[in-house]
Design a protein around this motif. Structure first.
Motif, PDB file in Angstrom:
ATOM      1  N   ALA A  40      18.267   5.628   4.580  1.00 56.65           N
ATOM      2  CA  ALA A  40      17.323   6.565   5.201  1.00 56.65           C
ATOM      3  C   ALA A  40      16.234   5.855   5.991  1.00 56.65           C
ATOM      4  CB  ALA A  40      16.681   7.431   4.123  1.00 56.65           C
ATOM      5  N   GLY A  41      16.107   4.543   5.811  1.00 56.26           N
ATOM      6  CA  GLY A  41      15.115   3.790   6.567  1.00 56.26           C
ATOM      7  C   GLY A  41      14.071   3.088   5.729  1.00 56.26           C
ATOM      8  N   ALA A  42      14.123   3.236   4.400  1.00 54.67           N
ATOM      9  CA  ALA A  42      13.149   2.577   3.542  1.00 54.67           C
ATOM     10  C   ALA A  42      13.356   1.067   3.575  1.00 54.67           C
ATOM     11  CB  ALA A  42      13.267   3.093   2.113  1.00 54.67           C
ATOM     12  N   THR A  43      12.277   0.320   3.625  1.00 56.58           N
ATOM     13  CA  THR A  43      12.352  -1.142   3.594  1.00 56.58           C
ATOM     14  C   THR A  43      11.708  -1.720   2.342  1.00 56.58           C
ATOM     15  OG1 THR A  43      10.292  -1.281   4.877  1.00 56.58           O
ATOM     16  CG2 THR A  43      12.383  -1.327   6.113  1.00 56.58           C
ATOM     17  N   ALA A  44      11.023  -0.903   1.576  1.00 59.35           N
ATOM     18  CA  ALA A  44      10.387  -1.345   0.338  1.00 59.35           C
ATOM     19  C   ALA A  44      10.589  -0.284  -0.724  1.00 59.35           C
ATOM     20  CB  ALA A  44       8.898  -1.599   0.557  1.00 59.35           C
ATOM     21  N   VAL A  45      10.853  -0.720  -1.921  1.00 58.65           N
ATOM     22  CA  VAL A  45      11.140   0.194  -3.027  1.00 58.65           C
ATOM     23  C   VAL A  45      10.280  -0.192  -4.225  1.00 58.65           C
ATOM     24  CG1 VAL A  45      12.898   0.984  -4.666  1.00 58.65           C
ATOM     25  CG2 VAL A  45      13.517   0.593  -2.270  1.00 58.65           C
TER      26      VAL A  45
ATOM     27  N   ALA B   4       7.235   7.459   1.673  1.00 57.12           N
ATOM     28  CA  ALA B   4       5.881   7.535   2.219  1.00 57.12           C
ATOM     29  C   ALA B   4       5.611   6.336   3.126  1.00 57.12           C
ATOM     30  CB  ALA B   4       4.856   7.575   1.094  1.00 57.12           C
ATOM     31  N   ARG B   5       4.676   6.564   4.041  1.00 52.78           N
ATOM     32  CA  ARG B   5       4.209   5.478   4.901  1.00 52.78           C
ATOM     33  C   ARG B   5       2.807   5.821   5.391  1.00 52.78           C
ATOM     34  NH1 ARG B   5       8.000   5.395   8.638  1.00 52.78           N
ATOM     35  NH2 ARG B   5       6.828   6.837   9.971  1.00 52.78           N
ATOM     36  N   GLY B   6       1.943   4.832   5.352  1.00 53.13           N
ATOM     37  CA  GLY B   6       0.597   5.012   5.881  1.00 53.13           C
ATOM     38  C   GLY B   6      -0.211   6.095   5.206  1.00 53.13           C
ATOM     39  N   GLY B   7      -0.058   6.268   3.893  1.00 52.64           N
ATOM     40  CA  GLY B   7      -0.823   7.287   3.180  1.00 52.64           C
ATOM     41  C   GLY B   7      -0.357   8.702   3.440  1.00 52.64           C
ATOM     42  N   GLN B   8       0.944   8.864   3.751  1.00 49.41           N
ATOM     43  CA  GLN B   8       1.504  10.188   4.032  1.00 49.41           C
ATOM     44  C   GLN B   8       2.898  10.282   3.431  1.00 49.41           C
ATOM     45  OE1 GLN B   8       2.636  10.764   8.118  1.00 49.41           O
ATOM     46  NE2 GLN B   8       2.620  13.004   7.985  1.00 49.41           N
TER      47      GLN B   8
ATOM     48  N   CYS C 250       9.574   2.845   5.882  1.00 51.84           N
ATOM     49  CA  CYS C 250       8.782   3.514   4.847  1.00 51.84           C
ATOM     50  C   CYS C 250       9.030   2.875   3.482  1.00 51.84           C
ATOM     51  CB  CYS C 250       9.096   5.003   4.806  1.00 51.84           C
ATOM     52  SG  CYS C 250      10.726   5.401   4.119  1.00 51.84           S
ATOM     53  N   ALA C 251       8.224   3.284   2.529  1.00 52.84           N
ATOM     54  CA  ALA C 251       8.412   2.880   1.141  1.00 52.84           C
ATOM     55  C   ALA C 251       9.080   4.012   0.379  1.00 52.84           C
ATOM     56  CB  ALA C 251       7.082   2.528   0.493  1.00 52.84           C
ATOM     57  N   CYS C 252       9.858   3.659  -0.621  1.00 50.08           N
ATOM     58  CA  CYS C 252      10.518   4.631  -1.499  1.00 50.08           C
ATOM     59  C   CYS C 252      10.054   4.384  -2.925  1.00 50.08           C
ATOM     60  CB  CYS C 252      12.031   4.481  -1.405  1.00 50.08           C
ATOM     61  SG  CYS C 252      12.938   5.430  -2.658  1.00 50.08           S
ATOM     62  N   ALA C 253       9.604   5.440  -3.574  1.00 47.05           N
ATOM     63  CA  ALA C 253       9.192   5.342  -4.978  1.00 47.05           C
ATOM     64  C   ALA C 253      10.123   6.161  -5.849  1.00 47.05           C
ATOM     65  CB  ALA C 253       7.761   5.834  -5.152  1.00 47.05           C
ATOM     66  N   SER C 254      10.513   5.574  -6.947  1.00 44.21           N
ATOM     67  CA  SER C 254      11.275   6.278  -7.983  1.00 44.21           C
ATOM     68  C   SER C 254      10.452   6.206  -9.259  1.00 44.21           C
ATOM     69  CB  SER C 254      12.636   5.604  -8.193  1.00 44.21           C
ATOM     70  OG  SER C 254      13.322   6.193  -9.279  1.00 44.21           O
ATOM     71  N   GLU C 255      10.212   7.355  -9.886  1.00 45.74           N
ATOM     72  CA  GLU C 255       9.314   7.363 -11.044  1.00 45.74           C
ATOM     73  C   GLU C 255       9.979   6.820 -12.306  1.00 45.74           C
ATOM     74  OE1 GLU C 255      11.459  10.831 -12.592  1.00 45.74           O
ATOM     75  OE2 GLU C 255      11.451   9.534 -10.876  1.00 45.74           O
TER      76      GLU C 255
ATOM     77  N   ARG D  96       0.834  -1.207   0.000  1.00 46.55           N
ATOM     78  CA  ARG D  96       0.000   0.000   0.000  1.00 46.55           C
ATOM     79  C   ARG D  96       0.870   1.260   0.000  1.00 46.55           C
ATOM     80  NH1 ARG D  96      -3.551  -3.325   3.030  1.00 46.55           N
ATOM     81  NH2 ARG D  96      -2.447  -2.878   4.983  1.00 46.55           N
ATOM     82  N   ASP D  97       1.930   1.234   0.795  1.00 46.83           N
ATOM     83  CA  ASP D  97       2.812   2.402   0.853  1.00 46.83           C
ATOM     84  C   ASP D  97       3.528   2.625  -0.477  1.00 46.83           C
ATOM     85  OD1 ASP D  97       2.084   2.786   3.472  1.00 46.83           O
ATOM     86  OD2 ASP D  97       3.886   1.858   4.318  1.00 46.83           O
TER      87      ASP D  97
END
Length: 527
Positions: free
Chosen positions: A489-494, A433-437, A469-474, A413-414
């Motif tokens: 930085a703490g991201a666990t999902a990309v 992002a995490r939890g819709g934020q 948190c999740a990290c997104a790269s476009e 979801r994140d």
């Protein structure tokens, strides 16, 4: 190319003796016709327009009396006649023209008020192919262009605003000046050009031609702006007629006039807000979201969006995707905000914003559909680029998990939330992002590693916990460095599109860092 004829200069002031009127939209018709008749102007008209004038008890000649030729072919042929176009095109002070007009019994027309069949409205209302074709006007554009070409002698109006100007001129000086006729002619050619653009664009779509040999963009003026991106640049805002809720179709409830940059940033914020079904708030500064969040209410969504970067939010744009309530309005006005845009605003919220006279409060009546096809345009030197609107929407089913560790449901979801935001961030873009934020946004950097670092620094500046948190790269990671920056930085999902020559190297780095990583197969790069 024909050589310019040796015509005598046209008179400055012309007192109209004959007016030709043919309207689809008859608003203001009777008032104008009555005023003209009182001035002794002979009225010539067609069909429903003539019937409306006659029903008002005013003298009016049918165009068939002028041409001596019956209307035929379901009205397709009625004004395409030498006695009509000779009356419009004849240069009264040119001996050859005057001789021809006298020889053929052609009486000059000095004033024309013609609008066009409602082609654009027919298409917008969902009319079928045959209905649209029947609403392609032929005689109207021909009369308008003839009159505009001969503006030395003919005042041509294509809308009520033009007719109002003519009536004001008649009340003032008793006639139309050459300067007024030239201005009206310029507007007339613009109207027929826009009409032809609408027809050609629609027809290209009907035959599936996405890149026709010629393309015209037509717009109707919404606003002349004080300046453009900078004070030394002039600017104006035009509507293309696309039936899409947003900045070109808004209602401004209060505040100063929108600036060029306001419009651009507000559009960016509102289009992103439309991506979400749950209550969402987007804060945009300089074309990029500096905070975005969903919540159980707009108030919660705003608070969470603001927490991402309260410094950048100062002087920003706030967009929401729900009816804006008083509680949320009270929280918004605690921070200086340039623009607030919402589909609707309740009365309590209006009262709250009323205390901030300069804040621009906008409503649209609805939200744009992020999946609706369309086109976007960008100017370049000597031309413009056209592309289809980015309607990509990635779901959990679209994800290709490429790492040994699989993401949890929360991480999925994140990732999807972060990737949706990244679609609206200037590239190179990284979103945490995490939890819709959103926790951190890195935008517009020349390399992806810097975007990842900047986004993490923003989160740290405002005390946001990045762990898990999740990290997104476009777009894809060309090297592992940006990915490792996110992990640090703490991201666990990309989530990223994938497709790099070094995908295997990036996947290996993700595995070594214990990350879960998904490929979307879709890039959402935005310049």
């Amino acid at each position: 190319m024909p050589a310019p004829p040796d015509f005598p200069p046209p008179p400055d002031l012309i007192q109209p003796k004959r007016a030709l009127i043919s309207l689809s939209d008859k608003a203001g018709l009777i008032e104008a016709a009555k005023a003209l008749a009182e001035r002794g102007v002979e009225l010539i008209s067609t069909g429903g327009t003539r019937a409306a004038i006659a029903a008002a008890g005013l003298p009016v000649r049918d165009v068939v009396e002028v041409t001596g030729f019956p209307e035929m072919m379901d009205g397709r042929v009625k004004t395409l006649h030498p006695k009509v176009h000779g009356a419009l095109l004849g240069v009264r002070d040119a001996p050859d023209h005057a001789r021809a007009m006298a020889e053929h019994g052609i009486e000059g027309v000095d004033l024309v008020w013609v609008d066009l069949y409602p082609f654009e409205a027919t298409v917008a209302a969902g009319g079928g192919f045959e209905a649209a074709v029947e609403n392609i006007d032929i005689g109207g554009p021909a009369m308008i262009r003839s009159s505009a070409k001969n503006h030395g002698y003919v005042a041509v109006c294509v809308d009520r605003a033009g007719m109002d100007e003519v009536m004001a001129a008649l009340e003032g000086s008793g006639g139309t000046t050459l300067e007024l006729r030239r201005r009206l002619a310029a507007r007339a050619f613009a109207r027929t050009a826009a009409y032809d653009a609408a027809v050609s664009g629609w027809f290209a779509g009907q035959v599936g031609d996405e890149a026709p040999p010629r393309m015209t963009i037509a717009g109707a003026l919404i606003q002349t702006m004080r300046y453009g991106e900078n004070p030394h640049q002039s600017a104006a805002f035009y509507a293309t007629g696309e039936d899409r809720p947003g900045v070109a179709r808004l209602t401004q409830l209060q505040g100063k006039e929108l600036s060029y940059n306001n419009v651009a940033d507000t559009d960016a914020a509102f289009e992103l807000a439309a991506e979400f079904d749950e209550p969402a708030c987007i804060i945009v500064k300089h074309a990029n979201p500096c905070g975005a969040a969903t919540g159980s209410s707009l108030l919660e969504a705003y608070d969470r969006a603001l927490a991402c970067d309260p410094v950048s939010a100062f002087g920003g744009i706030v967009a929401v995707n729900r009816r804006l309530d008083g509680a949320t309005a009270r929280r918004i006005v605690e921070t200086f905000t340039e623009v607030v845009i919402a589909p609707e605003v309740d009365e309590e919220a209006k009262e709250v914003f009323a205390a901030k006279k300069n804040l621009r409060l906008l409503t649209t009546g609805g939200m744009p559909d992020p999946l609706e096809p369309g086109r976007t345009f960008r100017s370049v030197a000597g031309g413009f680029l056209v592309q289809s609107r980015d309607v990509a929407r990635i779901t959990a089913a679209d994800l290709n998990i490429v790492t040994k560790r699989k993401p949890t449901d929360d991480e999925v979801r994140d990732m999807l939330f972060a990737f949706t935001i990244a679609k609206h961030v200037k590239s190179n873009a990284i979103v945490y992002a995490r939890g819709g934020q959103t926790l951190g946004v890195g935008a517009g950097q020349m390399n992806r590693k810097d975007s990842a670092r900047i986004a993490a620094l923003r989160a740290a500046d405002f005390g946001l916990d990045m762990q898990g948190c999740a990290c997104a790269s476009e777009a894809f990671f060309p090297f592992p460095d940006g990915l490792l920056e996110a992990a640090g930085a703490g991201a666990t999902a990309v989530i990223q599109p994938g497709g790099s020559m070094r995908d295997a190297e990036v996947i290996a780095a993700a595995d070594e860092a214990g990350l879960a990583m998904a490929f979307t197969g879709v890039r959402v790069f935005r310049h």
